[in-house]
Motif scaffolding. Structure first.
Motif, PDB file in Angstrom:
ATOM      1  N   HIS A  72      -1.892  -1.484  -3.847  1.00 55.00           N
ATOM      2  CA  HIS A  72      -2.741  -0.296  -3.893  1.00 55.00           C
ATOM      3  C   HIS A  72      -1.863   0.945  -4.001  1.00 55.00           C
ATOM      4  N   ALA A  83      -9.916  -0.875   2.699  1.00 59.72           N
ATOM      5  CA  ALA A  83      -9.257  -1.890   1.872  1.00 59.72           C
ATOM      6  C   ALA A  83      -8.264  -2.704   2.694  1.00 59.72           C
ATOM      7  N   ASP A  89       0.860  -1.179   0.000  1.00 58.16           N
ATOM      8  CA  ASP A  89       0.000   0.000   0.000  1.00 58.16           C
ATOM      9  C   ASP A  89       0.900   1.233   0.000  1.00 58.16           C
ATOM     10  N   TRP A 116      -2.636   4.904  -3.917  1.00 52.70           N
ATOM     11  CA  TRP A 116      -3.744   5.815  -3.649  1.00 52.70           C
ATOM     12  C   TRP A 116      -3.494   7.149  -4.340  1.00 52.70           C
TER      13      TRP A 116
END
Length: 355
Positions: free
Chosen positions: A307, A333, A279, A309
């Protein structure tokens, strides 16, 4: 008292327009996030005296006291226990186990949390509070810090803690097959190294269930596009990152002397690793470290959920905020993935956290 170095002089959300050193195009921070990131400007250059002063809690007004007592006070259904174990180099390692007062099972899955701080600061309680919404309880390790203890010393500490936890799983109330390793920035680097050590040393015998990296600090070479885009004008910018890695690896930073057990991006073989969640924010120096690590895992046959963002800054989602959809989506998530990793082994709302 350690003296704080000068903070970055411009709002981060406007750095590209105001800082003449920034001469490469880069994504722009979302305007809903701008007030959050602009409120806390940080120094570009790391000051060890200041950072260690914060860590040591030496009458520093910037320090917010977080310890086991303050955390448990807010969650009375949990209990905290400290354990002191021998490290790989004869040192002593401290682990905190945060567990339910009334567990739903004799053996619960565990989140083995490794704290951040660039491997030069922080402790096992830093940033812990937000995790208590994710799991009912946790277990965490505290490792020796650089530059006094260079890599792979911190990873060796984390490895010793994990082996001890796996061996003592029954007495700790842990399912040794349900351990998820979690790390934030430098803690994510140590989590990645830890998984490589477990694979290569074939111990503990029971594999790690999964690994989670949040804004992972994976590469000491600091030469990616995101390293250049966010060398300046960003929380934990490229200047900070290079200085931290120099403290962690010494004069060999960026050279072929650095091993995969010091900087996990150096690993060429990422096969036979636990499922990963990686992430990162789009507007941060660590973005491409994560982007390059994830497909390498996939090419080697390991599985990874990545991920990125959009328009977000480093650690933008430290605290949930329902008024900012991007923050809430990132946290949701993460929660969904952890629960999915733990659900197949029979979790019913409780788990353990090691720090």
């Amino acid at each position: 008292m350690a003296k704080q170095p000068a903070a970055y002089p411009f709002p981060y959300s406007k750095a590209a327009q105001l800082d003449s050193r920034i001469n490469i195009a880069r994504p722009v921070i979302d305007q809903t996030l701008a007030p959050i990131v602009d409120a806390y400007p940080l120094p570009e250059e790391l000051d060890l005296d200041f950072m260690h002063g914060v860590t040591a809690k030496e009458d520093n007004e910037a320090f917010v006291c977080t310890n086991a007592q303050s955390i448990i006070k807010s969650v009375p259904h949990l209990k905290h226990t400290e354990h002191f174990i021998p490290g790989c180099g004869g040192n002593r390692i401290v682990l905190s186990v945060i567990a339910p007062q009334a567990p739903t099972s004799a053996t619960l899955p565990a989140l083995y949390r490794i704290h951040g701080g660039g491997m030069i600061a922080g402790d096992r309680f830093a940033g812990l509070t937000e995790l208590l919404d994710l799991l009912k309880c946790i277990e965490c390790v505290e490792y020796r810090l650089a530059p006094e203890n260079r890599a792979p010393g911190p990873a060796d500490d984390c490895y010793a803690g994990l082996v001890w936890m796996s061996e003592k799983a029954t007495s700790l109330g842990i399912d040794p097959a349900g351990i998820v390793v979690w790390g934030v920035p430098s803690g994510a680097a140590l989590a990645a190294v830890l998984c490589l050590m477990v694979r290569d040393r074939k111990a503990p015998a029971i594999p790690i269930k999964a690994q989670m990296f949040i804004s992972p600090m994976l590469d000491d070479r600091c030469q990616s596009v995101s390293d250049r885009q966010f060398e300046y004008g960003s929380p934990w910018c490229g200047v900070s990152d290079c200085m931290a890695w120099a403290h962690v690896t010494g004069e060999g930073r960026g050279s072929d002397e650095v091993s995969l057990y010091q900087a996990p991006s150096r690993a060429k073989d990422l096969s036979d690793l636990p499922p990963a969640y990686i992430d990162t924010a789009e507007c941060e120096v660590f973005r491409d470290h994560a982007v390059l690590y994830a497909p390498k895992m996939l090419r080697c046959g390991s599985t990874c959920e990545l991920h990125i963002w959009p328009d977000a800054f480093h650690l933008f989602d430290g605290v949930d905020n329902l008024d900012v959809p991007l923050i809430h989506a990132a946290i949701e998530a993460r929660q969904t993935w952890v629960r999915r990793m733990m659900q197949p082994i029979g979790i019913d709302g409780d788990s353990n956290l090691l720090l």
